[in-house]
Each structure stands twice: as structure tokens, then as C-alpha cells.
Design an enzyme around this catalytic site. Structure first.
Site, PDB file in Angstrom:
ATOM      1  CB  CYS A  91     -16.078 -12.317 -14.048  1.00 20.32           C
ATOM      2  SG  CYS A  91     -14.598 -11.971 -13.221  1.00 20.32           S
TER       3      CYS A  91
ATOM      4  CB  CYS B 285     -10.898 -10.004 -13.571  1.00 20.25           C
ATOM      5  SG  CYS B 285     -11.229 -11.458 -12.905  1.00 20.25           S
ATOM      6  CB  SER B 286     -12.990 -10.809 -18.110  1.00 21.30           C
ATOM      7  OG  SER B 286     -11.915 -10.566 -18.338  1.00 21.30           O
ATOM      8  CB  CYS B 287     -13.700 -15.477 -13.960  1.00 18.92           C
ATOM      9  SG  CYS B 287     -12.686 -14.912 -12.884  1.00 18.92           S
TER      10      CYS B 287
END
Lengths: 110, 92, 213
Positions: C118, C121-123
Site C-alpha cells: 500500500c 498509507c499501509s492498508c
């Protein structure tokens, strides 16, 4: 300021070094931030998009200098303030009250 | 009109300042609809707690060699989710 | 401190020490967390029990859940078809509470390898696999996984042959992804329970391969 056409968080393709492989397990306060973020959304006060929007608007320095859950609690606060869940006056007074209880995280739990 | 799987699409190059979910490295690039995911409320509105409009979300597949001319393996692919309003309908 | 039992454990379930900010001087951000939590309880938004239940629910999610899904797909072709058609429904069918997450499973084969990232962001498929590893959230991984994914894979010890197509998936919106790794050769006699032990977290993100592969 941040380049409005290529914002700091939009980092796909940027040059960067080797992936750091070290990790850590989450502290209880981090798990509580995580839980409050999920529950705050379930209460309808904000969405994950609002969480991200505030994280992005905090800027690159916050990404570089704060830990993940420090940024999350700051974004959680931003969203709850915007939703009117509590006021800054209430937050400020409560933080002073908490600080007066002790010097460590464990010591200030009510 | 919902685009079919296999449709060639170009991603818009715009850069409105705010919460958007189309990465810079894909803007202006051309890919192919890999699957249609259906309607999802627009995150560009959800982020500000204003009434959100459902928009069709697509998975679009790009060739690495198109995104990055010096890609190690140009035939490798990059899939990303793109909302309908980021697809340039006027593109050739 | 009835809700603080975790503080008394010096080692986490994985055997690693908790981050030391548990015991250090109270920070501004920790103070804010306590204040927000107490304000939300005082205002009737949440109860302490709800907060603890949410923590417990996240703690119960781990890569073992994903490994069970993968092992089932390896041993049950009809389940595998359902998993690839609708990952969320397949995970729920196995009893995993993944909440509202939209899960897409992508399959590794002899000629295809998949990698999840991701960049914005950091999905992460946290409602199935638990919280992401730290490296997944770093600038280095987020930046480079879409630009030089094969070099990133080599840092993880995966040297992809030139004739294998790499498909990178950038979780830019509402989907979350899990890689269905290829079943290692020579495991024909193993049942799903034994197979699940071969499935590592990284093999479900695409930065690793199952044990024995």
C-alpha cells in the site's frame, strides 16, 4: 511546503534504501490507540479516510519523527475534535489531570 | 456507463489538494480494467464527513515497463484500484 | 489497574520484548491516549469492556487465520474457487470474523507471483492476518515495492526467475489482498492442519514463500 502535486505520503516509486527488517510487538498503549480508532469509526464519528486525511495533513516531519501510533492518536484526536465528541478545553484539562497522577504510563491509569 | 473488463483506460493527471487515493506514479498512465469492483462511497468525501457519492471502483492493470521505462522486468504488472472519476473518458 | 494485565507480561506471545515505551517516562502522546479513552468513557461513547474486547479481538487475529484459509484452499478445490471469487465470503465461511473487510485473494502459480503493498498509507488485511509487520509500513517498502519489486523480493530472500511474471498489487482503495501461495511440491500426503504450518505471514503478502517451497 509539501509539493501539492506530489504529496509526501504518496511515496510509490520514490527512491529509498533497503527495507528495514527489524520489528517490535505492540505496547498496550498502542493497542488501545488501535482499538479507539476502530471504535471511534464504529461510533460513526469519522471514517478511515478521515484518519488518513489527518495523517497526511500532519506532514512528512511527523512521519519521520513520530512512531506509528503516536501519529494515529494525533489523527484520532483531530477527528474526534472535528466530530465534536469533546472540546480542546476538555482534552487539555483531562491531560493535565492524567499527568498529575504519575510519571509512567502504568502509573497514570485510573 | 460502467466500463467492461479489458477496456483500455487512462488515468487523469489532475492533482487536487486534499485526500485522494490515486497515486501520483499512475496519473497519466494507461492500463486495462482487470475487474469491476462495484460502487463504493467516494473517499474524497468520506475523509471530510460530507455526504459521499457512490462511485464505481475498478481494478486497473498496468505494465511495469509502461510505468517505469527502466523496469527490470517490463512484462511484470501493477494492479491498483481506481475510482471512475479518475479515469479520463476523453483519452484516445 | 484492572485493564493493565498486559503490562505485567515481560514478553509478548511471540517472545519479543514489548516496545520499551511501556515502562519509560510518560509521553505526551500516551497522556493523550489515556485522556481520550477516559473522555470517551465519561461521555458514554464507549465502555472499558468494549475497548478491551476490541483489543482482544485484534490480538486473536494472526497469520494463523490466513494460513488456515490457504491450507483449506490447497486441499479443497471448490473452496479455492470460492476464495478466488470472493475472499471475504470464503474467510467468513471458515468462521473468521473479518468485519466489513473486502478481501481479494490472488493466486501464485508456476508462472505467476503476487506481491502486496500500500503505497499511500499501509492498508493490510489486518482483520484476517492481524496487525502488519513494521517493515510493511516503512517508506522503503512502500516506495520501492512498486518501482523495483524484484529487488525488494531479493532482500527478502526471494529470487524470482525471469520467466515468472510478477504482479504487484497496490491497495489504493477499498480492497485488501492476500496471496494464495503455490502449494509446495512433495506435500501431497499432508493434511490441512500440517499444511497450514508451512504457510508463513510473508508468503501471504508475497515477500516470502511457504516453508518447504
Amino acid at each position: 511546503m509539501d509539493d501539492p502535486e506530489h504529496r509526501w505520503h504518496d511515496m510509490g516509486g520514490d527512491a529509498a534504501g533497503p527495507v528495514p527488517m527489524d520489528g517490535h510487538d505492540f505496547a498496550i498503549w498502542e493497542k488501545r490507540v488501535d482499538a479507539l480508532v476502530i471504535l471511534g469509526q464504529q461510533r460513526g464519528h469519522f471514517t478511515v479516510d478521515g484518519l488518513r486525511r489527518a495523517l497526511e495533513d500532519m506532514g512528512e516531519a511527523a512521519f519521520n519523527e513520530m512512531t506509528y501510533y503516536e501519529r494515529w492518536v494525533a489523527s484520532l484526536n483531530q477527528n474526534l475534535i472535528e466530530a465534536g465528541v469533546y472540546s480542546l478545553e476538555e482534552l487539555g484539562a483531562k491531560m493535565e489531570e492524567v499527568k498529575a497522577r504519575g510519571d509512567t504510563y502504568g502509573a497514570v491509569q485510573s | 456507463m460502467t466500463l467492461p473488463v479489458g477496456a483500455s483506460v487512462r488515468i487523469k493527471t489532475m492533482s487536487p489538494l486534499g485526500h485522494i487515493r490515486t497515486p501520483k506514479y499512475l496519473r497519466g498512465k494507461t492500463g486495462v480494467v482487470e475487474r469491476v469492483l462495484g460502487p463504493f462511497n467516494n473517499p474524497e468525501q468520506l475523509a471530510y464527513m460530507v455526504p459521499a457519492t457512490p462511485r464505481t471502483l475498478y481494478r486497473v492493470r498496468f505494465e511495469m515497463g509502461h510505468i517505469w521505462p527502466d523496469a527490470e522486468a517490463p512484462q511484470d504488472t501493477l494492479d491498483a484500484e481506481i475510482y471512475e472519476h479518475w479515469i479520463d473518458q476523453d483519452a484516445p | 489497574m484492572p485493564h493493565d494485565h498486559h503490562d505485567h507480561d515481560h514478553l509478548s506471545p511471540s517472545g519479543h520484548p514489548y516496545r520499551k515505551d511501556n515502562d519509560g517516562a510518560l509521553s505526551y502522546w500516551q497522556t493523550m491516549e489515556v485522556a481520550i479513552r477516559e473522555l470517551m468513557v465519561e461521555k458514554g461513547e464507549l465502555t472499558p469492556a468494549q475497548i478491551q474486547a476490541q483489543i482482544d479481538a485484534m490480538d486473536a487475529r494472526s497469520p494463523a487465520n490466513g494460513a488456515a484459509v490457504v491450507a483449506r484452499a490447497w486441499t479443497d478445490p471448490e473452496f479455492k474457487a470460492r476464495l478466488l471469487a470472493n475472499g471475504s465470503d470464503a474467510a467468513r465461511e471458515m468462521g473468521f470474523d473479518i468485519g466489513p473487510m473486502h478481501l481479494v485473494a490472488v493466486e501464485n502459480t508456476e508462472d505467476t507471483h503476487n506481491l502486496i503493498v500500500c503505497t499511500l498509507c499501509s492498508c493490510y488485511p489486518r482483520n484476517l492476518l492481524g496487525l502488519p509487520p513494521d517493515w510493511y509500513k516503512t517508506r522503503e517498502y512502500r516506495s520501492r515495492a512498486v518501482r523495483e519489486p524484484r529487488a525488494v523480493l531479493r532482500e527478502f530472500g526471494v529470487d524470482l526467475p525471469a520467466d515468472v511474471t510478477l504482479r504487484v498489487h497496490d491497495s489504493t482503495a477499498d480492497m485488501r489482498y492476500i496471496v494464495l501461495p503455490a502449494r509446495p511440491a512433495g506435500t501431497e500426503n499432508l493434511d490441512a492442519t500440517a499444511l497450514a504450518k508451512l504457510v508463513t505471514r510473508d508468503s501471504m503478502i508475497g515477500t516470502g514463500l511457504p516453508k518447504g517451497a
